[in-house]
Scaffold this active site. Structure first.
Site, PDB file in Angstrom:
ATOM      1  N   HIS A 284     -10.844  14.377  13.845  1.00  0.00           N
ATOM      2  CA  HIS A 284      -9.929  13.467  14.538  1.00  0.00           C
ATOM      3  C   HIS A 284      -8.735  14.208  15.148  1.00  0.00           C
ATOM      4  O   HIS A 284      -7.738  13.590  15.510  1.00  0.00           O
ATOM      5  CB  HIS A 284      -9.406  12.411  13.565  1.00  0.00           C
ATOM      6  CG  HIS A 284     -10.469  11.576  12.937  1.00  0.00           C
ATOM      7  ND1 HIS A 284     -11.267  10.730  13.659  1.00  0.00           N
ATOM      8  CD2 HIS A 284     -10.874  11.479  11.646  1.00  0.00           C
ATOM      9  CE1 HIS A 284     -12.114  10.124  12.838  1.00  0.00           C
ATOM     10  NE2 HIS A 284     -11.899  10.565  11.613  1.00  0.00           N
TER      11      HIS A 284
ATOM     12  N   HIS B 146     -14.292   5.903  13.325  1.00  0.00           N
ATOM     13  CA  HIS B 146     -15.540   6.575  12.981  1.00  0.00           C
ATOM     14  C   HIS B 146     -16.724   5.959  13.717  1.00  0.00           C
ATOM     15  O   HIS B 146     -17.878   6.222  13.366  1.00  0.00           O
ATOM     16  CB  HIS B 146     -15.799   6.495  11.475  1.00  0.00           C
ATOM     17  CG  HIS B 146     -14.673   7.022  10.648  1.00  0.00           C
ATOM     18  ND1 HIS B 146     -13.883   6.232   9.857  1.00  0.00           N
ATOM     19  CD2 HIS B 146     -14.185   8.283  10.524  1.00  0.00           C
ATOM     20  CE1 HIS B 146     -12.966   6.968   9.263  1.00  0.00           C
ATOM     21  NE2 HIS B 146     -13.113   8.217   9.665  1.00  0.00           N
TER      22      HIS B 146
END
Length: 330
Positions: free
Chosen positions: A56, A220
């Site tokens: 991320h 996700h």
């Protein structure tokens, strides 16, 4: 999607080793998975840490440093670090002399479970630690069930504010209160336009037709609230802001911070067009934007998409939002 790498099994370690070489004056590496501040803050102050899945970036590696996190425990791609990995960070900080350690937890099942287990292990080791769970994604649970919501890009408000307050000397109990206040003042909604690719498997994180977007997509690739045909920037921003403003609700006279986050491969051109509409909508509603972040903060690899987050500011939140820190992001 093509990606440049050496070994899929050592992706995270390779990234962290490169990161420490790039920012050696700000961070150091413990083992092969924990980023720590190179220069520790006053040991009388509460240490603040986070554990999160990798993939991320720039979250959360760019948030370790003066005025920010004392440690980032980096899990595997999109996977929370284990309790034993979290304990490695707690033991290091405790050994160095920190008396209190606060764990900020993004609301995902694995992160919460592992953080709770970490606190059990810490208690057995005589380490004083606590945790606070943060959420912001209005698409993941209805109003009135906020505790079921996921953590997404809007948590950057709580991360920044709480870490800076700890640097300023605030103790753990008051940090938890501040974290909860900032969390409860924040609302976020995301959209996905095109999938990112899992760097280990080479597979897309989700499938989406070329002419559609998904509203409420998680960091996700979790499913959102539904799909729609690709609208104009104006129509999409108005649709998102209507839901965000109604959820808290934000009202005329409020002072707010706004985050427009690039989920991976959105262009700066697109982000600024979106932010232009956010400003117009806020002006029409009589809501004053007193601070803003527009850029890349939390990604899902090269996913095309973005989030809009709004945080109601008071004097305390604004004070620590503005607190000087050492990070490439701020």
């Amino acid at each position: 999607m093509k990606k440049i790498m050496d070994n899929k099994k050592t992706l995270v370690q390779d990234m962290l080793e490169g990161y420490v070489k790039a920012f050696s004056g700000r961070v150091r590496l413990l083992g092969n998975h924990i980023l720590l501040r190179a220069k520790e803050k006053d040991l009388s102050k509460t240490a603040v840490i986070i554990g999160n899945g990798s993939g991320h970036e720039p979250a959360m590696i760019d948030l370790v440093g003066e005025g920010l996190f004392d440690a980032n425990v980096c899990g595997k791609i999109f996977a929370a670090p284990s309790p034993m990995e979290m304990m490695d960070a707690l033991k290091e900080l405790s050994k160095n002399g920190h008396e209190e350690i606060l764990i900020l937890v993004s609301s995902h099942a694995g992160d919460i479970l592992n953080a709770k287990m970490t606190l059990m292990l810490a208690k057995a080791e005589g380490i004083k630690a606590d945790m606070v769970v943060l959420w912001d994604d209005i698409s993941s649970a209805p109003k009135g069930m906020e505790q079921e919501r996921r953590g997404t890009a809007g948590l950057f408000f709580a991360y920044k504010v709480v870490c800076s307050a700890a640097e300023d000397g605030m103790k753990m109990h008051d940090l938890i209160v501040l974290a909860e206040k900032t969390r409860d003042n924040t609302r976020t909604l995301s959209v996905a336009i095109k999938s990112g690719t899992h760097p280990e498997t080479g597979l897309p994180t989700f499938e989406l037709p070329e002419d559609e977007i998904e509203v409420g997509m998680g960091v996700h690739g979790e499913a959102g609230t539904g799909r729609m045909k690709l609208p104009t920037a104006k129509d999409l921003t108005e649709y998102m802001m209507e839901q965000i403003l109604a959820d808290k609700p934000f009202i005329s006279g409020d002072k707010v911070g706004v985050l427009v986050n690039n989920a991976g491969s959105m262009t700066r051109m697109e982000l600024m067009i979106i932010y232009r509409h956010v400003v117009r909508i806020m002006e029409e509603k009589g809501i004053e934007i007193v601070r803003n972040w527009v850029g890349t903060y939390v990604t899902t690899q090269e996913m095309a998409g973005f989030s809009i987050a709004v945080c109601k500011m008071d004097d305390e939140i604004l004070k620590y939002y503005d607190y000087k820190v050492d990070s490439p992001l701020f």
